[in-house]
Motif scaffolding. Sequence first.
Motif, mmCIF file in Angstrom:
data_model
loop_
_atom_site.group_PDB
_atom_site.id
_atom_site.type_symbol
_atom_site.label_atom_id
_atom_site.label_comp_id
_atom_site.label_asym_id
_atom_site.label_seq_id
_atom_site.Cartn_x
_atom_site.Cartn_y
_atom_site.Cartn_z
ATOM 1 N N ALA A 486 -69.939 -104.957 134.303
ATOM 2 C CA ALA A 486 -70.483 -104.062 133.283
ATOM 3 C C ALA A 486 -70.465 -104.668 131.886
ATOM 4 O O ALA A 486 -71.112 -104.137 130.975
ATOM 5 N N LEU A 487 -69.758 -105.788 131.702
ATOM 6 C CA LEU A 487 -69.629 -106.382 130.362
ATOM 7 C C LEU A 487 -70.849 -107.246 130.030
ATOM 8 O O LEU A 487 -71.162 -108.175 130.769
ATOM 9 N N HIS A 508 -72.176 -110.212 132.495
ATOM 10 C CA HIS A 508 -72.329 -109.329 133.655
ATOM 11 C C HIS A 508 -71.809 -109.986 134.931
ATOM 12 O O HIS A 508 -72.424 -109.897 135.992
ATOM 13 N N GLY A 571 -69.747 -105.628 123.750
ATOM 14 C CA GLY A 571 -70.575 -104.617 124.402
ATOM 15 C C GLY A 571 -69.841 -103.693 125.342
ATOM 16 O O GLY A 571 -70.481 -102.922 126.071
ATOM 17 N N GLY A 572 -68.525 -103.723 125.367
ATOM 18 C CA GLY A 572 -67.798 -102.842 126.274
ATOM 19 C C GLY A 572 -66.334 -103.189 126.320
ATOM 20 O O GLY A 572 -65.826 -103.966 125.492
ATOM 21 N N THR A 573 -65.639 -102.635 127.290
ATOM 22 C CA THR A 573 -64.222 -102.899 127.474
ATOM 23 C C THR A 573 -63.992 -103.432 128.881
ATOM 24 O O THR A 573 -64.773 -103.168 129.800
ATOM 25 N N TRP A 574 -62.907 -104.154 129.037
ATOM 26 C CA TRP A 574 -62.553 -104.720 130.337
ATOM 27 C C TRP A 574 -61.179 -104.175 130.708
ATOM 28 O O TRP A 574 -60.161 -104.609 130.187
#
Length: 622
Positions: A486-487, A508, A571-574
């Motif tokens: 999702a990243l 991704h 763009g997001g978190t992991w």
Amino acid sequence: MSVRAGTVAAMSALHRLRPVWAGAPAAGGTPVQLGLDEIGTPLADVTFVVVDLETTGGTPADCAITEIGAVKVRGGQVLGEFQTLVDPGGPVPPFIQVLTGITTAMLIGAPPIEEVLPAFLEFAHGAVLVAHNAPFDVGFLRAAAARTGHAWPGPRVVDTVRLARRVVTRDEAPNHKLSTLAALFHAEVTPTHRALDDARATVDVLHALLGRLGPLGVTHLEDLASATDPVPQEVRRKRTLADHLPDAPGVYLFRGPGQEVLYVGTSTTSLRTRVRSYFTSSEKRGRIREMVRIAERVDPVVCATPLEARVRELRLIAEHSPRYNRRSRFPERMPWLRLTSEPYPRLSVVREVRDEPGATYLGPFGAQRSAQLALEALHETFEIRQCTRRLPLVATPAASSCALAGMGRCGAPCVGGQDQDAYTSVVERVRAAMAGDPAPVVAAHAERIETLVAQQRYEEAATVRDRLGAFLRGAARVQRVGPLAALPELVAARRADDGGWEIVLVRHGRLAATARVDRSTDPRPAIETLRATAEHVAAPVPPMAAAHPEEADLVLDWLERPGVRIVEVSGGTWALPVRTALGDVDPAAAIAAHTERVRGQVARVLHVVPRDAPEQPVPRTA
């Protein structure tokens, strides 16, 4: 000079005087005088100790020896025998008792391995050890020596399984088990899973195999070392294919007469050294030997880092589908387990992940069988419908229920026996087990295994174990890869052995760029260059990664290595939930964590391997 070899003294004198002439002249035309040390030891003069063990299980790490049987032979004559039961320090599992006939009661008062091992080592001193599936027996003996503080003498070892694979064809025997070969060669003793009987049978098998190897030029002890892996001349001649390869990490492609790609491999250190090994006796795979005979050239692809080399190997295998590569050729065929999105969802095995709101996926799995086992694990745990048709929101008057409804294993929404709200409650528990906590599935299977083991139904218990293992591996993979997939972008760096930096850029779940900078260079400009020039990667359909599933695994393995630093996440978190399947990939560990009481009972099913089952241990995969 005439010398008789009837006594040891005469043989020693002959050895010192070196009076034996070779039958063929050297390259220059002059006969070459060879000594017996250069010819080797005739097999008729070699003392063999043929050994067989009975144990409490399949691995020396957590199992012990229960019996040792050995026969000392030379020149076809039996010189002595050795046999003793051994106290393993614990009970013998019921499965082993049935297989060997050795019970726990029989071992009461037997000497421990601390007393038996020195006597056996003295019996076998100076001899060549022989065993059927020698890695098994020698592995246990070596482990016993380490545990008891005895030095392992490191004798020469001959494996009759490997010799049989050279001279016994599938037309003669369906396999190379000891019982099969003993019947083929009409051994005087039938294997019984008792150590001395099996050792005696192995003696007859050994003599029969040596008789077949004689016409092939295997007449001396030294010949046995290469009897199972000779290097044909046509293979040795092709070693020049590696001469032009660089001494660097990368990928190599063997190409055939039509420039087709026959095989793709990788080296994380030196391409030249790795490819050279294909032309030596260290390469024992028959299909690869066949490939080398066909190959006409080797093309290298130098890579900046070992991770890039492994990833490029996967991509090239998927691109070319080389016929001599067995893994990763068709990633698009890897199955998934899907929980559908419909009024009354169901589980199904599919080949692709679709952008379907409300659907939940598990996988991908390495084989259709694994996906089916995971599906069965969920059906075993939850009362979710197993019919395959799409059900309407309101049941039709003509609908009829299946047998599972009558057995109480389905709420029968097909006939209105369960409304949508009640069925949705079941579906949400299935979804939670797939996407998060696998505890309900582990608990249900632990209880089932406990019941089956108590009834001594071990094969059924092993099937239940396999279902749980398949589910846990699929759940762990999707829960591990999903957050990375999702990243949009992740940058990480790791110190190399020379003090420099390995830099990796992932988008991704796909390796979009990688570089290596030396210790005297600031890595930050290199990172900015990578971000500007890296491959553009479109967002995939969740929970898929935008890469080969095994590529995503490789990237994650690298990111989880000690010393890796996460430079930036964009763009997001992991992150991962606290309770996932990642800690329970091993079904034995999962069940043991569920309940200590069950752990002892299922140990037999989870760890015991039949003594005469596979000729070589099957590797476990996570």
